[in-house]
Write an enzyme that holds these catalytic residues in place. Structure first.
Site, PDB file in Angstrom:
ATOM      1  CG  ASN A 130      28.389  23.280  23.796  1.00 56.96           C
ATOM      2  OD1 ASN A 130      27.350  23.929  23.703  1.00 56.96           O
ATOM      3  ND2 ASN A 130      28.726  22.615  24.902  1.00 56.96           N
ATOM      4  CD1 TRP A 131      29.065  28.673  19.418  1.00 52.55           C
ATOM      5  CD2 TRP A 131      27.177  29.532  18.551  1.00 52.55           C
ATOM      6  NE1 TRP A 131      29.350  29.143  18.167  1.00 52.55           N
ATOM      7  CE2 TRP A 131      28.206  29.679  17.609  1.00 52.55           C
ATOM      8  CE3 TRP A 131      25.904  29.991  18.223  1.00 52.55           C
ATOM      9  CZ2 TRP A 131      28.013  30.282  16.367  1.00 52.55           C
ATOM     10  CZ3 TRP A 131      25.700  30.587  16.993  1.00 52.55           C
ATOM     11  CH2 TRP A 131      26.756  30.728  16.067  1.00 52.55           C
ATOM     12  CE  LYS A 132      30.349  24.970  27.045  1.00 54.49           C
ATOM     13  NZ  LYS A 132      31.180  24.609  28.160  1.00 54.49           N
ATOM     14  CG  HIS A 162      27.662  19.593  27.928  1.00 52.18           C
ATOM     15  ND1 HIS A 162      27.996  20.298  29.058  1.00 52.18           N
ATOM     16  CD2 HIS A 162      28.626  19.835  27.019  1.00 52.18           C
ATOM     17  CE1 HIS A 162      29.136  20.946  28.821  1.00 52.18           C
ATOM     18  NE2 HIS A 162      29.534  20.681  27.591  1.00 52.18           N
ATOM     19  CD  GLU A 199      28.654  23.588  30.642  1.00 51.38           C
ATOM     20  OE1 GLU A 199      27.879  23.965  29.757  1.00 51.38           O
ATOM     21  OE2 GLU A 199      29.895  23.749  30.573  1.00 51.38           O
ATOM     22  CD  GLU A 203      32.476  18.040  26.039  1.00 47.34           C
ATOM     23  OE1 GLU A 203      32.990  18.836  25.247  1.00 47.34           O
ATOM     24  OE2 GLU A 203      31.444  18.292  26.693  1.00 47.34           O
ATOM     25  N   GLY A 252      36.155  24.457  30.024  1.00 49.35           N
ATOM     26  CA  GLY A 252      36.149  25.879  30.361  1.00 49.35           C
ATOM     27  C   GLY A 252      37.229  26.288  31.351  1.00 49.35           C
ATOM     28  CB  SER A 299      40.551  23.587  27.518  1.00 46.04           C
ATOM     29  OG  SER A 299      39.865  24.063  28.668  1.00 46.04           O
ATOM     30  N   GLY A 324      33.926  24.501  23.078  1.00 42.20           N
ATOM     31  CA  GLY A 324      33.110  25.510  23.744  1.00 42.20           C
ATOM     32  C   GLY A 324      33.667  26.902  23.480  1.00 42.20           C
ATOM     33  N   GLY A 325      34.443  27.409  24.429  1.00 38.71           N
ATOM     34  CA  GLY A 325      34.947  28.783  24.387  1.00 38.71           C
ATOM     35  C   GLY A 325      35.555  29.188  23.053  1.00 38.71           C
TER      36      GLY A 325
END
Ligand code: PGA
Length: 247
Positions: free
Chosen positions: A9-11, A95, A97, A165, A171, A211, A232-233
Protein backbone atom coordinates in the site's frame (compact mmCIF):
# COMPACT_ATOMS: atom_id res chain seq x y z
CA UNK A 1 -6.24 -23.63 -0.21
CA UNK A 2 -6.44 -19.94 0.59
CA UNK A 3 -4.50 -17.49 -1.51
CA UNK A 4 -1.53 -15.99 0.40
CA UNK A 5 -1.39 -12.32 -0.64
CA UNK A 6 1.42 -9.85 -0.05
CA UNK A 7 0.34 -6.35 -0.95
CA UNK A 8 2.09 -2.99 -1.05
CA UNK A 9 0.00 0.00 0.00
CA UNK A 10 1.97 2.96 -1.30
CA UNK A 11 -0.59 5.46 0.01
CA UNK A 12 0.08 8.95 -1.41
CA UNK A 13 3.79 8.33 -1.96
CA UNK A 14 5.93 8.05 -5.10
CA UNK A 15 6.24 10.13 -8.23
CA UNK A 16 6.11 8.65 -11.75
CA UNK A 17 9.87 8.41 -11.77
CA UNK A 18 10.05 6.74 -8.36
CA UNK A 19 7.34 4.30 -9.40
CA UNK A 20 9.33 3.24 -12.47
CA UNK A 21 12.55 2.96 -10.49
CA UNK A 22 10.86 0.82 -7.86
CA UNK A 23 9.42 -1.61 -10.41
CA UNK A 24 12.68 -2.00 -12.33
CA UNK A 25 14.58 -2.83 -9.14
CA UNK A 26 11.84 -4.89 -7.53
CA UNK A 27 11.40 -7.17 -10.54
CA UNK A 28 15.07 -8.10 -10.28
CA UNK A 29 14.69 -9.03 -6.63
CA UNK A 30 11.55 -11.16 -6.56
CA UNK A 31 10.75 -14.47 -8.09
CA UNK A 32 7.43 -15.90 -9.10
CA UNK A 33 5.98 -18.34 -6.60
CA UNK A 34 2.72 -20.15 -7.11
CA UNK A 35 2.22 -20.09 -3.35
CA UNK A 36 1.67 -16.35 -3.12
CA UNK A 37 0.20 -13.39 -4.95
CA UNK A 38 1.92 -10.01 -5.04
CA UNK A 39 -0.05 -6.80 -5.51
CA UNK A 40 0.93 -3.14 -5.60
CA UNK A 41 -1.61 -0.48 -4.68
CA UNK A 42 -0.27 2.90 -5.88
CA UNK A 43 -2.15 6.21 -5.80
CA UNK A 44 -4.67 6.17 -8.62
CA UNK A 45 -2.86 8.59 -10.92
CA UNK A 46 0.13 6.23 -11.10
CA UNK A 47 -1.98 3.20 -12.00
CA UNK A 48 -1.86 3.35 -15.84
CA UNK A 49 1.92 3.69 -15.79
CA UNK A 50 2.33 0.95 -13.18
CA UNK A 51 -0.05 -1.34 -15.09
CA UNK A 52 2.05 -0.90 -18.22
CA UNK A 53 5.28 -1.67 -16.34
CA UNK A 54 3.78 -4.75 -14.69
CA UNK A 55 1.76 -6.05 -17.61
CA UNK A 56 4.32 -8.73 -18.56
CA UNK A 57 5.13 -9.67 -14.98
CA UNK A 58 3.42 -11.91 -12.42
CA UNK A 59 2.67 -8.94 -10.14
CA UNK A 60 -0.86 -7.58 -9.98
CA UNK A 61 -1.97 -4.01 -9.43
CA UNK A 62 -4.78 -2.63 -7.34
CA UNK A 63 -6.48 0.67 -6.56
CA UNK A 64 -6.60 2.28 -3.13
CA UNK A 65 -10.16 3.51 -3.57
CA UNK A 66 -13.00 4.05 -6.03
CA UNK A 67 -16.57 5.30 -6.11
CA UNK A 68 -19.60 3.02 -5.97
CA UNK A 69 -21.17 4.28 -9.18
CA UNK A 70 -19.55 3.32 -12.50
CA UNK A 71 -20.04 6.76 -14.01
CA UNK A 72 -21.86 10.05 -13.50
CA UNK A 73 -21.61 13.57 -12.16
CA UNK A 74 -19.26 12.79 -9.27
CA UNK A 75 -16.45 15.30 -9.65
CA UNK A 76 -13.12 14.12 -8.36
CA UNK A 77 -14.06 10.46 -7.95
CA UNK A 78 -12.58 7.38 -9.63
CA UNK A 79 -14.77 5.09 -11.71
CA UNK A 80 -14.63 1.35 -10.95
CA UNK A 81 -15.47 0.70 -14.58
CA UNK A 82 -12.32 2.50 -15.70
CA UNK A 83 -10.24 0.67 -13.08
CA UNK A 84 -11.54 -2.63 -14.45
CA UNK A 85 -10.68 -1.44 -17.96
CA UNK A 86 -7.11 -1.01 -16.82
CA UNK A 87 -6.87 -4.63 -15.71
CA UNK A 88 -6.99 -3.75 -12.01
CA UNK A 89 -7.37 -6.89 -9.92
CA UNK A 90 -8.07 -5.59 -6.42
CA UNK A 91 -9.50 -2.46 -4.83
CA UNK A 92 -8.96 -1.48 -1.21
CA UNK A 93 -12.16 -0.58 0.61
CA UNK A 94 -12.38 1.19 3.93
CA UNK A 95 -8.71 1.61 4.76
CA UNK A 96 -8.60 3.26 8.19
CA UNK A 97 -7.22 6.46 6.60
CA UNK A 98 -10.33 6.61 4.39
CA UNK A 99 -12.53 6.05 7.43
CA UNK A 100 -10.66 8.60 9.55
CA UNK A 101 -9.87 11.45 7.13
CA UNK A 102 -12.63 11.05 4.56
CA UNK A 103 -15.41 9.98 6.94
CA UNK A 104 -16.20 6.81 5.00
CA UNK A 105 -18.81 4.74 6.79
CA UNK A 106 -19.74 1.07 6.54
CA UNK A 107 -22.88 1.76 4.52
CA UNK A 108 -20.88 3.47 1.77
CA UNK A 109 -18.17 0.81 1.91
CA UNK A 110 -20.69 -1.92 1.41
CA UNK A 111 -21.92 -0.24 -1.78
CA UNK A 112 -18.34 -0.04 -3.02
CA UNK A 113 -17.81 -3.76 -2.32
CA UNK A 114 -20.88 -4.60 -4.38
CA UNK A 115 -19.88 -2.44 -7.35
CA UNK A 116 -16.25 -3.61 -7.35
CA UNK A 117 -17.43 -7.23 -7.47
CA UNK A 118 -19.84 -6.41 -10.27
CA UNK A 119 -16.82 -5.32 -12.37
CA UNK A 120 -15.04 -8.62 -11.63
CA UNK A 121 -12.46 -7.02 -9.40
CA UNK A 122 -11.79 -8.17 -5.84
CA UNK A 123 -12.61 -5.83 -2.97
CA UNK A 124 -10.13 -5.96 -0.10
CA UNK A 125 -12.13 -4.69 2.86
CA UNK A 126 -10.03 -3.27 5.71
CA UNK A 127 -11.19 -3.42 9.31
CA UNK A 128 -9.48 -2.58 12.59
CA UNK A 129 -9.91 -1.04 16.01
CA UNK A 130 -8.37 2.11 17.46
CA UNK A 131 -6.15 2.04 20.55
CA UNK A 132 -8.96 3.43 22.67
CA UNK A 133 -11.33 0.74 21.42
CA UNK A 134 -8.78 -1.98 22.17
CA UNK A 135 -8.06 -0.62 25.64
CA UNK A 136 -11.74 -0.50 26.47
CA UNK A 137 -12.24 -4.12 25.41
CA UNK A 138 -14.24 -3.31 22.27
CA UNK A 139 -11.96 -4.89 19.65
CA UNK A 140 -14.17 -7.87 18.83
CA UNK A 141 -17.30 -5.80 18.64
CA UNK A 142 -15.70 -3.14 16.41
CA UNK A 143 -14.10 -5.49 13.89
CA UNK A 144 -17.16 -7.72 13.68
CA UNK A 145 -19.48 -4.82 13.09
CA UNK A 146 -17.16 -3.42 10.39
CA UNK A 147 -17.13 -6.87 8.81
CA UNK A 148 -20.88 -7.45 8.92
CA UNK A 149 -21.86 -3.95 7.78
CA UNK A 150 -19.08 -3.56 5.24
CA UNK A 151 -20.11 -6.81 3.57
CA UNK A 152 -23.85 -6.23 3.81
CA UNK A 153 -24.26 -5.93 0.01
CA UNK A 154 -21.42 -8.33 -0.88
CA UNK A 155 -22.05 -11.18 -3.27
CA UNK A 156 -20.72 -14.23 -1.41
CA UNK A 157 -20.50 -16.22 -4.62
CA UNK A 158 -17.83 -13.81 -5.91
CA UNK A 159 -14.36 -13.34 -4.45
CA UNK A 160 -13.47 -10.79 -1.82
CA UNK A 161 -10.69 -10.50 0.76
CA UNK A 162 -10.19 -8.86 4.15
CA UNK A 163 -7.38 -7.04 5.88
CA UNK A 164 -7.20 -6.73 9.65
CA UNK A 165 -5.34 -3.51 10.35
CA UNK A 166 -5.38 -2.33 13.95
CA UNK A 167 -5.31 1.46 13.69
CA UNK A 168 -2.78 1.74 16.52
CA UNK A 169 -0.31 -0.37 14.55
CA UNK A 170 -0.51 1.55 11.26
CA UNK A 171 2.58 3.61 10.59
CA UNK A 172 3.48 3.60 14.28
CA UNK A 173 6.11 0.86 14.38
CA UNK A 174 3.93 -0.90 16.99
CA UNK A 175 3.05 -4.23 15.49
CA UNK A 176 0.34 -6.51 16.87
CA UNK A 177 1.84 -9.62 18.42
CA UNK A 178 1.27 -12.78 16.37
CA UNK A 179 -1.16 -13.90 19.10
CA UNK A 180 -3.14 -10.64 19.05
CA UNK A 181 -3.34 -10.73 15.27
CA UNK A 182 -4.29 -14.40 15.15
CA UNK A 183 -7.03 -13.85 17.71
CA UNK A 184 -8.55 -11.04 15.64
CA UNK A 185 -8.25 -13.08 12.45
CA UNK A 186 -10.03 -16.00 14.11
CA UNK A 187 -12.84 -13.70 15.17
CA UNK A 188 -13.16 -12.44 11.61
CA UNK A 189 -13.10 -15.98 10.21
CA UNK A 190 -15.90 -16.98 12.59
CA UNK A 191 -17.77 -13.82 11.60
CA UNK A 192 -17.50 -14.88 7.96
CA UNK A 193 -19.02 -18.25 8.87
CA UNK A 194 -22.00 -16.46 10.38
CA UNK A 195 -22.71 -14.14 7.46
CA UNK A 196 -21.92 -16.23 4.40
CA UNK A 197 -21.84 -19.83 3.27
CA UNK A 198 -20.03 -21.81 5.97
CA UNK A 199 -17.60 -23.49 3.60
CA UNK A 200 -16.65 -20.25 1.87
CA UNK A 201 -15.25 -18.71 5.08
CA UNK A 202 -12.19 -20.95 4.93
CA UNK A 203 -11.35 -19.81 1.41
CA UNK A 204 -11.27 -16.11 2.13
CA UNK A 205 -7.83 -14.56 2.58
CA UNK A 206 -7.46 -12.37 5.66
CA UNK A 207 -4.35 -10.19 5.49
CA UNK A 208 -2.67 -8.53 8.44
CA UNK A 209 -1.54 -4.91 8.16
CA UNK A 210 0.14 -2.55 10.60
CA UNK A 211 3.92 -2.03 10.76
CA UNK A 212 4.76 -5.25 8.92
CA UNK A 213 8.53 -5.38 8.37
CA UNK A 214 10.96 -8.03 7.09
CA UNK A 215 11.78 -8.77 10.76
CA UNK A 216 8.25 -9.56 11.91
CA UNK A 217 6.64 -11.00 8.76
CA UNK A 218 7.76 -14.55 9.39
CA UNK A 219 6.22 -14.95 12.85
CA UNK A 220 3.00 -13.26 11.78
CA UNK A 221 2.75 -15.29 8.59
CA UNK A 222 3.05 -18.57 10.50
CA UNK A 223 -0.29 -18.02 12.17
CA UNK A 224 -3.05 -20.27 10.94
CA UNK A 225 -5.50 -17.52 10.01
CA UNK A 226 -3.05 -14.94 8.65
CA UNK A 227 -3.12 -15.23 4.88
CA UNK A 228 -0.79 -12.43 3.88
CA UNK A 229 0.12 -8.82 4.56
CA UNK A 230 -0.90 -5.33 3.61
CA UNK A 231 2.33 -3.40 3.92
CA UNK A 232 2.63 0.39 4.05
CA UNK A 233 5.98 1.94 5.00
CA UNK A 234 8.08 -1.18 4.37
CA UNK A 235 6.65 -1.53 0.85
CA UNK A 236 8.19 1.71 -0.36
CA UNK A 237 11.71 0.32 -0.70
CA UNK A 238 12.29 -2.53 -3.17
CA UNK A 239 14.68 -4.28 -0.75
CA UNK A 240 12.39 -4.40 2.23
CA UNK A 241 9.29 -5.28 0.20
CA UNK A 242 11.23 -8.00 -1.61
CA UNK A 243 12.33 -9.56 1.63
CA UNK A 244 8.73 -9.56 2.91
CA UNK A 245 7.67 -11.07 -0.43
CA UNK A 246 10.30 -13.80 0.00
CA UNK A 247 8.55 -14.94 3.17
P1 PGA B 1 2.20 0.45 7.71
O1 PGA B 1 0.82 0.70 6.93
O2 PGA B 1 2.76 -0.86 7.21
O3 PGA B 1 3.06 1.63 7.36
O4 PGA B 1 1.87 0.39 9.17
C1 PGA B 1 -0.09 -0.33 6.67
C2 PGA B 1 -1.32 0.18 5.99
O5 PGA B 1 -1.73 1.32 6.26
O6 PGA B 1 -1.92 -0.50 5.14
Amino acid sequence: MREFIIAANWKMYKTFKECDEFVSLFLKKVEKKESRTLIIFPQTILLPQLAKKLSHSFIKWGAQNCYFEPKGAFTGETSPEVLADLGTSYVLVGHSERRQYFCEKDELLSKKVKTIQSFHMIPLLCVGESLQERESGKTNHVILSQLINGLKLADHSKPFALAYEPVWAIGTGKVATPEQAEEAHQILRNGLREIGPHTKADQISILYGGSVKPENAKELGKQKNIDGFLVGGASLEPDSFASIAAF
